[in-house]
Write an enzyme that holds these catalytic residues in place. Structure first.
Site, PDB file in Angstrom:
ATOM      1  N   HIS A 152      40.058  41.200  33.358  1.00  6.47           N
ATOM      2  CA  HIS A 152      41.180  41.646  34.183  1.00  6.47           C
ATOM      3  C   HIS A 152      42.483  41.604  33.389  1.00  6.47           C
ATOM      4  CE1 HIS A 152      38.341  40.987  37.504  1.00  6.47           C
ATOM      5  NE2 HIS A 152      39.120  41.790  38.207  1.00  6.47           N
ATOM      6  N   LYS A 156      46.519  38.126  36.036  1.00  8.31           N
ATOM      7  CA  LYS A 156      45.636  37.609  37.095  1.00  8.31           C
ATOM      8  C   LYS A 156      45.578  36.091  37.020  1.00  8.31           C
ATOM      9  CE  LYS A 156      41.103  38.225  39.243  1.00  8.31           C
ATOM     10  NZ  LYS A 156      41.708  38.416  40.579  1.00  8.31           N
TER      11      LYS A 156
END
Length: 261
Positions: A152, A156
């Site tokens: 990600h 995040k």
């Protein structure tokens, strides 16, 4: 819930990545209207033509704007607070936030006794298909090793991702609970039955998930890559429209997809 043909939505975290994506995509849909957007970080301006209000006023604004469904992609603490306000005011809630503690999850489930709550770690139809494929593969190949890798963007907060944890739960549902090993370093031979879990964070990657199912002489790799956040926002809006006429209860995104089949 409302019998209107267009669901009236509220979006929390409106100035965040997902909030902005939700507001942008909702403006082009004919099945919903965003009638309320709130933010704690930067209220008092417009996004996609929707005024952004202060999130501290959410309980009052839900009533004043006659909201059917709230859509939330914020943080665990804020999300629990927003869903509690929904429960008090008879508003359904779609929750895409991840990283909840057990106590926070229990609070969300209590809210679902009063209003419909749909919580999902991922609103991609492709990920829903990936999960089904993973369950089938793990059932068909019970002795193969399993490794899960997720990637990600560098902003995040939670790791592993909510989607990765959901996939791991899917594997446990099929095979029974197995120990999870998060990364490996040094002398660490693989133990029978363990599931390796690996998290990567880089750049602006919306989300990638790979499940490796490996045997002695062959392996199977199942993966999904999101190309932009629009896939998650569209799915969340689909879920909100679907939820707008449901009874109080606890739902997941799979129910939305199953209802379309």
């Amino acid at each position: 819930m409302s019998d209107r043909t267009r669901a009236r939505l509220a979006v929390t975290g409106a100035t965040g990545r997902m909030g902005q994506e939700l507001l942008s995509l909702a403006s082009d849909r004919d099945d919903c209207d965003v009638v309320l957007a709130v933010s704690r970080s930067a209220p008092d301006h417009e996004i996609a033509g929707v005024p952004v209000a202060d999130a501290d006023a959410l309980p009052r604004l839900l009533v004043e704007n006659d909201v059917d469904v709230l859509v939330d992609f914020t943080g665990p603490g804020s999300s629990v607070e927003y869903v509690a306000a929904c429960a008090d005011d008879g508003v359904a809630a779609v929750v895409g936030t991840t990283g909840f503690s057990a106590d926070q999850e229990a609070t969300l489930r209590r809210a679902s006794e009063s209003v419909p709550v749909l919580k999902a770690a991922n609103f991609s139809r492709g990920v829903a298909a990936l999960r089904r494929a993973v369950r089938e593969a793990c059932a068909a190949l019970p002795d193969f090793d399993v490794e899960v890798t997720e990637t990600h963007h560098n902003g995040k907060l939670d790791a592993p991702s909510g989607t990765a944890n959901t996939i791991l739960d899917d594997v446990d549902d099929v095979r029974g609970a197995h120990p999870r090993v998060h990364g490996r370093e040094g002398d660490q031979p693989r133990e029978t039955g363990e599931i390796g879990v690996h998290s990567r964070r880089a750049g602006g990657i919306p989300g990638e998930h790979e499940v490796l199912v490996g045997g002695a002489h062959e392996y199977l790799s199942l993966s999904h890559a999101a190309l932009d956040r629009g896939v998650f926002a569209d799915g969340a809006l689909d879920a909100a429209v679907w939820l707008s006429n449901r009874d109080a209860g606890w739902y997941d995104f799979g129910a939305v997809i199953d209802d379309e089949e």
